[in-house]
Write a protein that holds these residues in place. Structure first.
Motif, PDB file in Angstrom:
ATOM      1  N   ALA A 192       0.810  -1.219   0.000  1.00  0.00           N
ATOM      2  CA  ALA A 192       0.000   0.000   0.000  1.00  0.00           C
ATOM      3  C   ALA A 192       0.845   1.271   0.000  1.00  0.00           C
ATOM      4  CB  ALA A 192      -0.926   0.001   1.215  1.00  0.00           C
ATOM      5  N   GLY A 193       2.169   1.147  -0.007  1.00  0.00           N
ATOM      6  CA  GLY A 193       3.055   2.311  -0.004  1.00  0.00           C
ATOM      7  C   GLY A 193       4.016   2.275   1.163  1.00  0.00           C
ATOM      8  N   ARG A 194       4.648   3.395   1.436  1.00  0.00           N
ATOM      9  CA  ARG A 194       5.641   3.494   2.519  1.00  0.00           C
ATOM     10  C   ARG A 194       4.922   3.708   3.838  1.00  0.00           C
ATOM     11  NH1 ARG A 194      11.360   4.572   3.347  1.00  0.00           N
ATOM     12  NH2 ARG A 194      11.524   3.616   1.326  1.00  0.00           N
ATOM     13  N   ARG A 195       5.333   2.922   4.857  1.00  0.00           N
ATOM     14  CA  ARG A 195       4.752   3.039   6.193  1.00  0.00           C
ATOM     15  C   ARG A 195       5.841   3.299   7.213  1.00  0.00           C
ATOM     16  NH1 ARG A 195      -0.170  -0.677   6.904  1.00  0.00           N
ATOM     17  NH2 ARG A 195      -1.609   0.448   5.561  1.00  0.00           N
ATOM     18  N   ARG A 196       5.452   4.014   8.276  1.00  0.00           N
ATOM     19  CA  ARG A 196       6.346   4.274   9.410  1.00  0.00           C
ATOM     20  C   ARG A 196       5.903   3.383  10.562  1.00  0.00           C
ATOM     21  NH1 ARG A 196       9.065   9.215  10.068  1.00  0.00           N
ATOM     22  NH2 ARG A 196       8.345   9.231  12.221  1.00  0.00           N
ATOM     23  N   TYR A 197       6.853   2.700  11.155  1.00  0.00           N
ATOM     24  CA  TYR A 197       6.584   1.821  12.284  1.00  0.00           C
ATOM     25  C   TYR A 197       7.502   2.177  13.445  1.00  0.00           C
ATOM     26  CZ  TYR A 197       3.928  -1.146   9.122  1.00  0.00           C
ATOM     27  OH  TYR A 197       3.003  -1.623   8.229  1.00  0.00           O
TER      28      TYR A 197
END
Length: 138
Positions: free
Chosen positions: A116-121
């Motif tokens: 779904a794209g770039r994610r921050r965790y």
């Protein structure tokens, strides 16, 4: 993305460099992932197994990560490629997620690409770290 220097044990560094060499020779992994891991290792702070802080994600660590700003989390164990099994939540260190987590600490935020794209965790907790448990040969 966080640009802190990662912490890695000398034993993990040795094993991972050998894995990178072997993977390049056999062409089994995507070159971009190998390069990303190699760059992280080249800049890492190297410590002995008994000196790694317990909040650092090392090889074979199990960590709880949360989407930045969320209470929901996912637990992953960072493993060598031959032990990876997404059904068991064991992710290869050569996968973008594995490379993103290795060497960072509780409280750090990392980024990686998902469909779904770039994610921050955010690394919420190290549930198990072999070195903290006295397991220095893993």
């Amino acid at each position: 993305m966080l640009t802190r220097t990662i912490v890695i044990t000398s034993k993990d560094l040795e094993r991972l460099r050998e894995l990178i060499r072997h993977s390049r020779k056999s062409h089994t992994e995507d070159h971009a992932y190998l390069l990303a891991l190699e760059q992280e290792l080249n800049q890492a702070e190297v410590v002995e197994s008994g000196a790694v802080p317990p909040e650092v994600v090392t090889m074979n660590s199990t960590v709880l990560v949360r989407v930045d700003g969320s209470r929901r989390g996912q637990t992953w164990t960072i493993v060598y490629p031959e032990h990876a099994d997404m059904d068991e939540d064991r992710v290869s260190v050569l996968a973008p997620l594995g490379t993103a987590l290795l060497g960072y600490r509780v409280g750090d935020t990392v980024e990686w690409d998902v469909p779904a794209g770039r994610r921050r965790y955010r690394i919420a907790k190290v549930i198990h770290q072999p070195e903290a448990a006295g397991e220095f040969d893993r």
